[in-house]
Motif scaffolding. Structure first.
Motif, PDB file in Angstrom:
ATOM      1  N   LEU A  45       0.830  -1.201   0.000  1.00  8.12           N
ATOM      2  CA  LEU A  45       0.000   0.000   0.000  1.00  8.12           C
ATOM      3  C   LEU A  45       0.869   1.257   0.000  1.00  8.12           C
ATOM      4  O   LEU A  45       0.539   2.252  -0.647  1.00  8.12           O
ATOM      5  CB  LEU A  45      -0.935  -0.003   1.203  1.00  8.12           C
ATOM      6  CG  LEU A  45      -2.094   0.964   1.181  1.00  8.12           C
ATOM      7  CD1 LEU A  45      -2.929   0.793  -0.074  1.00  8.12           C
ATOM      8  CD2 LEU A  45      -2.959   0.775   2.392  1.00  8.12           C
ATOM      9  N   LEU A  46       1.980   1.212   0.697  1.00  6.62           N
ATOM     10  CA  LEU A  46       2.899   2.341   0.712  1.00  6.62           C
ATOM     11  C   LEU A  46       3.540   2.547  -0.660  1.00  6.62           C
ATOM     12  O   LEU A  46       3.690   3.679  -1.114  1.00  6.62           O
ATOM     13  CB  LEU A  46       3.988   2.117   1.770  1.00  6.62           C
ATOM     14  CG  LEU A  46       5.002   3.243   1.954  1.00  6.62           C
ATOM     15  CD1 LEU A  46       4.310   4.491   2.488  1.00  6.62           C
ATOM     16  CD2 LEU A  46       6.099   2.813   2.911  1.00  6.62           C
ATOM     17  N   GLY A  49      -0.047   2.573  -3.310  1.00  2.82           N
ATOM     18  CA  GLY A  49      -1.201   3.378  -2.930  1.00  2.82           C
ATOM     19  C   GLY A  49      -2.525   2.786  -3.360  1.00  2.82           C
ATOM     20  O   GLY A  49      -2.807   1.612  -3.155  1.00  2.82           O
ATOM     21  N   MET A  65      -9.151   7.682  -2.128  1.00  2.00           N
ATOM     22  CA  MET A  65      -7.805   8.225  -2.316  1.00  2.00           C
ATOM     23  C   MET A  65      -7.733   9.058  -3.598  1.00  2.00           C
ATOM     24  O   MET A  65      -7.129  10.127  -3.614  1.00  2.00           O
ATOM     25  CB  MET A  65      -6.773   7.098  -2.357  1.00  2.00           C
ATOM     26  CG  MET A  65      -6.530   6.443  -1.021  1.00  2.00           C
ATOM     27  SD  MET A  65      -5.291   5.153  -1.099  1.00  2.00           S
ATOM     28  CE  MET A  65      -3.805   6.134  -1.151  1.00  2.00           C
ATOM     29  N   TRP A  88      -0.682   8.414   1.408  1.00  2.97           N
ATOM     30  CA  TRP A  88      -0.283   7.023   1.195  1.00  2.97           C
ATOM     31  C   TRP A  88       0.325   6.436   2.468  1.00  2.97           C
ATOM     32  O   TRP A  88       0.096   5.283   2.797  1.00  2.97           O
ATOM     33  CB  TRP A  88       0.706   6.918   0.047  1.00  2.97           C
ATOM     34  CG  TRP A  88       0.055   6.958  -1.300  1.00  2.97           C
ATOM     35  CD1 TRP A  88      -1.239   7.297  -1.581  1.00  2.97           C
ATOM     36  CD2 TRP A  88       0.663   6.656  -2.540  1.00  2.97           C
ATOM     37  NE1 TRP A  88      -1.464   7.227  -2.921  1.00  2.97           N
ATOM     38  CE2 TRP A  88      -0.312   6.847  -3.547  1.00  2.97           C
ATOM     39  CE3 TRP A  88       1.927   6.265  -2.929  1.00  2.97           C
ATOM     40  CZ2 TRP A  88      -0.051   6.625  -4.893  1.00  2.97           C
ATOM     41  CZ3 TRP A  88       2.188   6.062  -4.265  1.00  2.97           C
ATOM     42  CH2 TRP A  88       1.209   6.237  -5.242  1.00  2.97           C
TER      43      TRP A  88
END
Length: 120
Positions: A45-46, A49, A65, A88
């Protein structure tokens, strides 16, 4: 809950996961299908995103997002350089919660990764 649909018995599709690689397992009560949240979900996810969320089928958080990034770029484009990485990072720290809320909202059950054989 009925396991019959249209007069035939549905076959349960069980998937077993390594408890060292997953933090949570969710099971769809209607089909028996299991999905796992990997331990490194926060890393993916980092790095990727909202794209990672969309790939995993979590469209609501992915669209959220996208909306935040779009609104920020429309209001003040240079702020996007600060907001997007911060957003993020925030999403990555809350990865387990995002997955948990998604599957619970969909009506899935959470299964303990260490006790999944007992649930089969």
């Amino acid at each position: 809950m009925s396991e019959h649909q249209g007069g035939r018995r549905l076959q349960r599709r069980q998937r077993y996961f390594d408890p060292m690689r997953v933090t949570a397992i969710y099971e769809n009560p209607a089909t028996g299908w299991r999905e796992a949240v990997p331990t490194l979900a926060w890393v993916w996810l980092l790095l990727f995103g909202g794209f990672y969320l969309a790939l995993r089928g979590l469209w609501r958080p992915a669209l959220f997002m996208l909306v935040v990034i779009t609104i920020t770029s429309m209001i003040f484009a240079p702020l996007l350089v600060i907001v997007m990485p911060a957003f993020w990072i925030l999403a990555a720290t809350q990865a387990q919660k995002v997955f948990h809320e998604h599957y619970m909202r969909a009506g899935w059950y959470e299964i303990d990764p260490w006790q999944q054989d007992d649930e089969a």
